[in-house]
Design an enzyme around this catalytic site. Structure first.
Site, PDB file in Angstrom:
ATOM      1  N   TYR A 109       0.655  -1.063  -0.017  1.00 34.73           N
ATOM      2  CA  TYR A 109       0.050  -0.124   0.058  1.00 34.73           C
ATOM      3  C   TYR A 109       0.756   1.349   0.040  1.00 34.73           C
ATOM      4  O   TYR A 109       1.838   1.260   0.908  1.00 34.73           O
ATOM      5  CB  TYR A 109      -0.753   0.076   1.202  1.00 34.73           C
ATOM      6  CG  TYR A 109      -1.763   1.185   1.294  1.00 34.73           C
ATOM      7  CD1 TYR A 109      -2.988   1.309   0.818  1.00 34.73           C
ATOM      8  CD2 TYR A 109      -1.300   2.568   2.006  1.00 34.73           C
ATOM      9  CE1 TYR A 109      -3.802   2.699   1.016  1.00 34.73           C
ATOM     10  CE2 TYR A 109      -2.058   3.661   2.142  1.00 34.73           C
ATOM     11  CZ  TYR A 109      -3.188   3.666   1.646  1.00 34.73           C
ATOM     12  OH  TYR A 109      -4.035   4.704   1.485  1.00 34.73           O
ATOM     13  N   GLU A 197      -3.665   7.659  -4.042  1.00 36.16           N
ATOM     14  CA  GLU A 197      -3.484   6.192  -3.471  1.00 36.16           C
ATOM     15  C   GLU A 197      -3.434   4.971  -4.182  1.00 36.16           C
ATOM     16  O   GLU A 197      -3.757   5.267  -5.314  1.00 36.16           O
ATOM     17  CB  GLU A 197      -5.002   5.932  -2.578  1.00 36.16           C
ATOM     18  CG  GLU A 197      -5.011   4.798  -1.774  1.00 36.16           C
ATOM     19  CD  GLU A 197      -6.334   4.581  -1.000  1.00 36.16           C
ATOM     20  OE1 GLU A 197      -6.146   4.537   0.493  1.00 36.16           O
ATOM     21  OE2 GLU A 197      -7.315   4.244  -1.844  1.00 36.16           O
TER      22      GLU A 197
END
Length: 386
Positions: A109, A197
């Site tokens: 991530y 993101e």
């Protein structure tokens, strides 16, 4: 402002970040011809909507031949996806992104966002990729690394090393990671992004690092200087009422309650919604008309509230500073008469020309309930809709 995944990946590629190849389609015509640019027989079909959780809702499919691809595309177009972010009404799929399938070895991530408290850029990295980062933060906070960097012409290599420290990358993967983080840093600053993101950021079986999914949000207050970003806006993904509000420079967010609110000032609007909940009801919207609203703007705001069929009553809470209460009152009266108001209306006025404003309301001939303070206003509107 939000954009689609395929648009976010185009921007990433423009700034040098590695992504998988893909094409976006808006109908089922000439799919095979368009797919010639992709160098694979395995494809991932992705519904393009402004919401997370697409995979669990059936909006992401892996296919291994063209026949299955065509079948999935036909099934996905026009489908309404309901995810944890869409609400019960869901979102209709009107565009699809088809990309080369990737063999995934590891998932990470990575994100960056504006950190208002420190006036820096915060990078968040984790080895728990492909998952809801909020869940990871709640259940395994030690798996998340946050590193804040200064806003400058470029990001320092020492900062990048700290950001990628959880990933255990080899030399070649680090090169791709450097490109990716440098791209995110530049995009956030140059394009006025508020959030970028990458989830997941993957390592493939041939040891390449790739941005497999991408999400970008942009600062609405800076969009005037980003015309190329504004051109990416998809009105199909936005609430029609919020689109109408933006035309009149109104800060409006539709909610699920029954009491419509019109307030000047975001803080006062939040307090108004809180006190409605305190008295046992739910606000139907957040609506800030701003400090210097005209009579026309107030009229537009009033009509916007009434366009919501769930509204059973309206609470107007105005503290006149720059805004004059008499101008607001006249706008309310005109709008109420034009729309033939049938739901209860409670108005609390304070500040500049509030006496004149109250007089206009009293002499309007309309059934408008006046309130002395916010507690009184909330109590009256809750009782009025019962």
């Amino acid at each position: 402002m939000n954009i689609h995944e395929h648009q976010a990946k185009e921007i990433l590629r423009e700034y040098g970040a590695p992504t998988s190849n893909g094409i976006v389609i808006f109908d089922i015509k000439n799919i095979q011809e368009n797919l010639k640019v992709l160098k694979t027989g395995n494809f991932v079909v992705k519904a393009q909507i402004h919401a997370g959780g697409r995979g669990k809702a059936g909006g992401v499919k892996l296919v291994k031949n063209f026949k299955d691809l065509e079948k999935e595309v036909k099934m996905m177009f026009g489908k309404t996806l309901v995810t944890h972010q869409t609400g019960r009404e869901g979102k209709e799929v009107k565009r699809i992104y088809i990309e080369e399938a990737s063999d995934i070895k590891s998932e990470y991530y990575l994100s960056c966002l504006v950190d208002r408290e420190s006036s820096k850029i915060a990078f968040i990295s984790s080895t728990e990729g492909g998952m809801d980062i909020e869940k990871v933060a709640r259940d395994n906070p030690d798996k998340i690394i946050t590193h804040k960097v200064e806003v400058a012409k470029k990001i320092e290599h020492s900062d990048i090393e700290k950001i990628i420290s959880p990933f255990n990358l080899n030399v070649e993967q680090k090169k791709d990671a450097y490109k990716t983080i440098e791209a995110l840093y530049k995009i956030l600053i140059k394009k006025d992004a508020s959030l970028i993101e990458i989830n997941p950021l993957i390592i493939t079986n041939n040891n390449r690092l790739i941005c497999l999914d991408a999400k970008m949000n942009f600062d609405d207050n800076a969009i005037f200087r980003q015309p190329e970003i504004l051109n990416l806006r998809d009105l199909n993904e936005e609430d029609p009422a919020e689109i109408e509000a933006s035309k009149h420079d109104l800060a409006y967010i539709k909610l699920n309650g029954s009491i419509g609110c019109m307030v000047n000032g975001a803080g006062l609007a939040m307090a108004t919604m809180d006190i409605i909940k305190l008295y046992g009801e739910e606000p139907a919207n957040f609506l800030d008309v701003g400090g210097g609203a005209s009579k026309e703007k107030v009229t537009s705001a009033f009509k916007l509230i009434l366009s919501d069929k769930n509204v059973k009553g309206i609470l107007i809470n105005i503290f006149g500073g720059i805004m004059r209460c008499d101008i607001l009152a006249q706008g309310l009266v005109d709008a109420a008469k034009e729309t033939k108001l049938k739901v209860p209306l409670v108005v609390r006025l304070a500040g500049t020309n509030f006496k004149e404003g109250k007089k206009i309301l009293e002499e309007s001939g309309l059934k408008i309930l006046s309130a002395g303070d916010l507690n009184d206003a909330a109590k009256k509107i809750v009782e009025a809709i019962k």
